[in-house]
Design a protein around this motif. Sequence first.
Motif, PDB file in Angstrom:
ATOM      1  N   GLY A 227       0.797  -1.224   0.000  1.00 40.54           N
ATOM      2  CA  GLY A 227       0.000   0.000   0.000  1.00 40.54           C
ATOM      3  C   GLY A 227       0.824   1.267   0.000  1.00 40.54           C
ATOM      4  O   GLY A 227       0.462   2.233  -0.661  1.00 40.54           O
ATOM      5  N   HIS A 228       1.928   1.275   0.718  1.00 42.31           N
ATOM      6  CA  HIS A 228       2.707   2.508   0.637  1.00 42.31           C
ATOM      7  C   HIS A 228       3.360   2.675  -0.726  1.00 42.31           C
ATOM      8  O   HIS A 228       3.191   3.727  -1.341  1.00 42.31           O
ATOM      9  CB  HIS A 228       3.718   2.661   1.768  1.00 42.31           C
ATOM     10  CG  HIS A 228       4.360   4.001   1.642  1.00 42.31           C
ATOM     11  ND1 HIS A 228       3.764   5.145   2.091  1.00 42.31           N
ATOM     12  CD2 HIS A 228       5.458   4.399   0.964  1.00 42.31           C
ATOM     13  CE1 HIS A 228       4.492   6.182   1.723  1.00 42.31           C
ATOM     14  NE2 HIS A 228       5.522   5.765   1.045  1.00 42.31           N
ATOM     15  N   PRO A 229       4.064   1.667  -1.247  1.00 42.07           N
ATOM     16  CA  PRO A 229       4.599   1.833  -2.608  1.00 42.07           C
ATOM     17  C   PRO A 229       3.516   2.188  -3.622  1.00 42.07           C
ATOM     18  O   PRO A 229       3.769   2.910  -4.585  1.00 42.07           O
ATOM     19  CB  PRO A 229       5.227   0.473  -2.909  1.00 42.07           C
ATOM     20  CG  PRO A 229       5.624  -0.051  -1.577  1.00 42.07           C
ATOM     21  CD  PRO A 229       4.567   0.418  -0.637  1.00 42.07           C
TER      22      PRO A 229
ATOM     23  N   VAL B 126       5.307   0.773   7.640  1.00 40.62           N
ATOM     24  CA  VAL B 126       4.816   0.732   9.019  1.00 40.62           C
ATOM     25  C   VAL B 126       4.233   2.071   9.474  1.00 40.62           C
ATOM     26  O   VAL B 126       3.479   2.119  10.438  1.00 40.62           O
ATOM     27  CB  VAL B 126       5.936   0.232   9.946  1.00 40.62           C
ATOM     28  CG1 VAL B 126       5.573   0.384  11.401  1.00 40.62           C
ATOM     29  CG2 VAL B 126       6.193  -1.253   9.674  1.00 40.62           C
ATOM     30  N   HIS B 127       4.516   3.172   8.743  1.00 38.46           N
ATOM     31  CA  HIS B 127       3.939   4.430   9.216  1.00 38.46           C
ATOM     32  C   HIS B 127       2.412   4.435   9.085  1.00 38.46           C
ATOM     33  O   HIS B 127       1.764   5.330   9.610  1.00 38.46           O
ATOM     34  CB  HIS B 127       4.590   5.656   8.571  1.00 38.46           C
ATOM     35  CG  HIS B 127       4.339   5.824   7.109  1.00 38.46           C
ATOM     36  ND1 HIS B 127       5.186   6.510   6.294  1.00 38.46           N
ATOM     37  CD2 HIS B 127       3.340   5.401   6.316  1.00 38.46           C
ATOM     38  CE1 HIS B 127       4.717   6.507   5.063  1.00 38.46           C
ATOM     39  NE2 HIS B 127       3.601   5.832   5.051  1.00 38.46           N
ATOM     40  N   HIS B 128       1.861   3.444   8.403  1.00 41.53           N
ATOM     41  CA  HIS B 128       0.396   3.312   8.401  1.00 41.53           C
ATOM     42  C   HIS B 128      -0.089   2.550   9.625  1.00 41.53           C
ATOM     43  O   HIS B 128      -1.286   2.396   9.830  1.00 41.53           O
ATOM     44  CB  HIS B 128      -0.075   2.592   7.143  1.00 41.53           C
ATOM     45  CG  HIS B 128       0.232   3.349   5.899  1.00 41.53           C
ATOM     46  ND1 HIS B 128      -0.631   4.251   5.341  1.00 41.53           N
ATOM     47  CD2 HIS B 128       1.340   3.372   5.120  1.00 41.53           C
ATOM     48  CE1 HIS B 128      -0.086   4.793   4.275  1.00 41.53           C
ATOM     49  NE2 HIS B 128       1.114   4.280   4.109  1.00 41.53           N
ATOM     50  N   MET B 129       0.849   2.018  10.389  1.00 41.24           N
ATOM     51  CA  MET B 129       0.472   1.115  11.480  1.00 41.24           C
ATOM     52  C   MET B 129       0.983   1.595  12.829  1.00 41.24           C
ATOM     53  O   MET B 129       1.083   0.812  13.767  1.00 41.24           O
ATOM     54  CB  MET B 129       1.033  -0.290  11.191  1.00 41.24           C
ATOM     55  CG  MET B 129       0.512  -0.883   9.906  1.00 41.24           C
ATOM     56  SD  MET B 129       1.475  -2.314   9.401  1.00 41.24           S
ATOM     57  CE  MET B 129       1.258  -3.373  10.814  1.00 41.24           C
TER      58      MET B 129
HETATM   59 CU   LIG Z   1       2.600   5.464   3.336  1.00 37.09          CU
END
Ligand SMILES: [Cu+2]
Lengths: 636, 217
Positions: A268-270, A317-320
């Motif tokens: 998701g981040h990429p 991990v910044h989404h978590m």
């Molecule tokens: Cu992100």
Amino acid sequence: MNPVLETAERNEPFGNLEPEAIDKTWRDERGLKGWLSVTTHQAIGKRYIVTAFMFLLLGGLEALLMRLQLSSPENTFLGPGRYNQLFTVHGTTMMFLFAVPVMEGMGVYFVPLMLGTRNVAFPRLNAFGYWMYLAGGLLFYGAALTNTAPDAGWFAYPPLSGPQYSPGKGVDVWAQMITFTEISALCVAVELIATILRMRAPGMSLNRMPLFCWGMLVQSFMVLFAMPAVMVASTVMLLNDRTIGTHFVNPAEGGDPLLYQHIFWFFGHPEVYIIFIPALGMVSAIMEGSTRRGVFGYPAVVLSLVANAFVAFGLWVHHMFATGLPQIGEAYFTAASMMIAITSGVIIFCWIATLWTGRIHLTAALHFVFGFIVIFVLGGMTGVMLASVPLNLQAHDSYFVVGHFHYVLIGGALFPLFGAFHYWFPKFTGRMIDERLGKIAFWILFFGFNLTFFPMHIVGLNGMTRRIYTYPEIVGWQNMNLLATAGAFTILLGGIVFIANVLTSRKSGAPAGNDPWEAGTLEWATSSPPANYNFVHLPFINSRYPLWAGKADRGFVTGMRSDRREVLVTSVLDAEPHHRYVLPGSTIWPFVTAAGLSVGLVGSIFAFSGYFVASALGMIGVIGWFWPREPLEMKP
Amino acid sequence: MVLAARTPGDEAVTTPRVLDVSGLPAYDISSRSPLWLGQLLMCLIEGSLFLILIAMYFYLRLSVDVWPPPGVQLPNLILPTLALIPLIASCAGSYLASEAAKMNDRRGMLVGMALNLVLAIVFLVLRTVEWYGLNFTWKADVHGSIVWSILFLHTYDVVADLIMTTVLVVLVASGRYGEKQRLGVHVDSVLWYFLVAIWLPLYAVVYWGSHVVGAPQ
Ligand SMILES: [Cu+2]
Ligand code: HEM
């Protein structure tokens, strides 16, 4: 060489020698079967773009419905269930059915033109990828219209999305739609990498390649490594847990919902960069065309693009942060998230230097670029804020985040895309798009955008959480929400102006000629719109901006056969000619394969045996696709 | 440059440079072909899929105390290890076929692909036998889910590649082939090497994993 034509050649650098023969070779069949058999990259690229815009309209419509619901407190226009479906379908549509495919479509259309070749390396794979994308979209909306829309959010976190809390088929449809669109993205990635590394015009060493192609190259590699992750998350973990009783997200049997989050965000981040990096390439192209100079600091921009891609895989991990991971891990991911600001900053400064030193031609396209820079910098700043764990924990799942990601997604992808659409419109259609209307559309969109999403930051800091279908009056959020709703309708107005402009300019815009902006890259070296084979004579170049070079520096390739679909294969680094390569002809088999596979994959939502149906039908399709056709031997 | 740019002498400045490529080969059966690169990229995609599954295996392992879960027998190591022999040997068949494809040696292609197919089928038979020795399914618990996902996906890819190889055998045997199909034979070997190579870490994880990183029940 025919002396008469040789003279013509001098006026038109990559001019016309044997158009009839080559035209016949590259012509598509007529009729429905011909339409389903098309494998030229421009046609497929346009199909991607048009289909993606349709999904943008649908996603926008869903957004309007949500905004209507939120415009006043305790509104009863939509119930909670319907609202859940709407934000899920909106987010999913925008990410999987609009943003990624539209970027792929632009790549499919422009990369071969900018590289000076005739088609992508695997034209049939390209057609197949498009049909898979279309099938995935139809499946998703077919299900939504028969009231089986998913409602667990665009990332479908278990346990909410698991078998226990999301009965019904909605989440299964969501999971399998991902498979369709990821197959399509992977097809495009493979064919674009092969095209970029092996089919550049002779002389176009990697350091002469247009920045948009660099963007697509980097993006394609990201797709290769990121998309398998989401297929694992959505199919292997979630769908199999729901349909055949595996236990990946079931804590009772050792599974772990957090693992799903890791795998999903590893994709998701990429994903955000998969959308954003092609947009950076588009902005660079628009800058070059509107300032009549090359982008300042080309090597720095290329390195930053590549660095962005690497860093993007270390940020998930910044989404978590709110899941309570070990603190040392959080510190690392904070630092890494801030690092992306450095590489993005380098690119922004290179653009500013480009504008500073170029002769600016203030086109509508450039307006969108300015809008992009302003919005994206704002979105980037809220991003840096969110990367810090203490603030993140406060703002998590609030409208501050909704504001932030629309600033980066719309600012970072939609504005460049609209700019690119204005910039390349003459190439698509052969006509100029109306500049005045383009600028009007820009100002309406820019104003409407900020009106919609800026208040969301404030209302988010005031405590409004995302994904709520209504709020009581005493919390005092109604004014900000009303503004946001007004903004959404302003965006709609801007969209209508844009569409009207496209439709009228297509018919009655001023004829564009080959190179209306006097830009320097190869897509402008051929007619607008280009013929199926792009160039009668493949260009042969020795500078980064061949159309700005003196006439003596221009060159073209002779000795290619025109009676079959021949392209030139060149070496990876320096683009030295290596051999000629015959592309396969148009055929209906990619369509048949995609249709067979789709039937099976839809079946797999109901029973695992659907995968075997998909495999059998897909295999039959692939055999038809590769079945040898006469002539078998290729005589030189 | 393979071919020097030719500039007609008398009007050197105004005439565009011309690069004549008619002397270049009209096809190429080697790693320089775009198709070869495409196949390599397919391998990268599958490779990242399998690496994610391996990472998941260890993540799941680390989140429980007892691994494999109570009741699961440690896998037998002999049969899967023996099965590696025909699997690795089958690469020789692929190699023969891909070299023969370059030289347009029909017999060589047929012998190579047949060798590849036979050895691969021996491997699949051993694998199937081995599966009957596993006393858990994917429904048992998460250990079963991850192990069976790896086994299933790898087997699926192997079978798909074998079907494509069979089609190529039919084409070559019937004489219905040209450069494109020879190129197909050549790149088919790339996928096979990959499927064999990726099995080694997968084998280590699936069969040795619970022995090495397991914990007593
Ligand atoms: Cu992100
Ligand atoms: C055209 C103007 C748009 C408007 C007015 C709009 C509005 C909204 C609204 C109201 C929500 C729901 C917030 C909530 O209840 O939590 C939302 C969610 C979302 N939007 Fe948009 N949006 C727009 C365009 C886009 C675009 C272009 C993208 C992506 C490229 C996008 C991606 C998303 C995503 C990923 C979500 C989250 C869905 C979820 O919570 O699962 N939106 N948007």
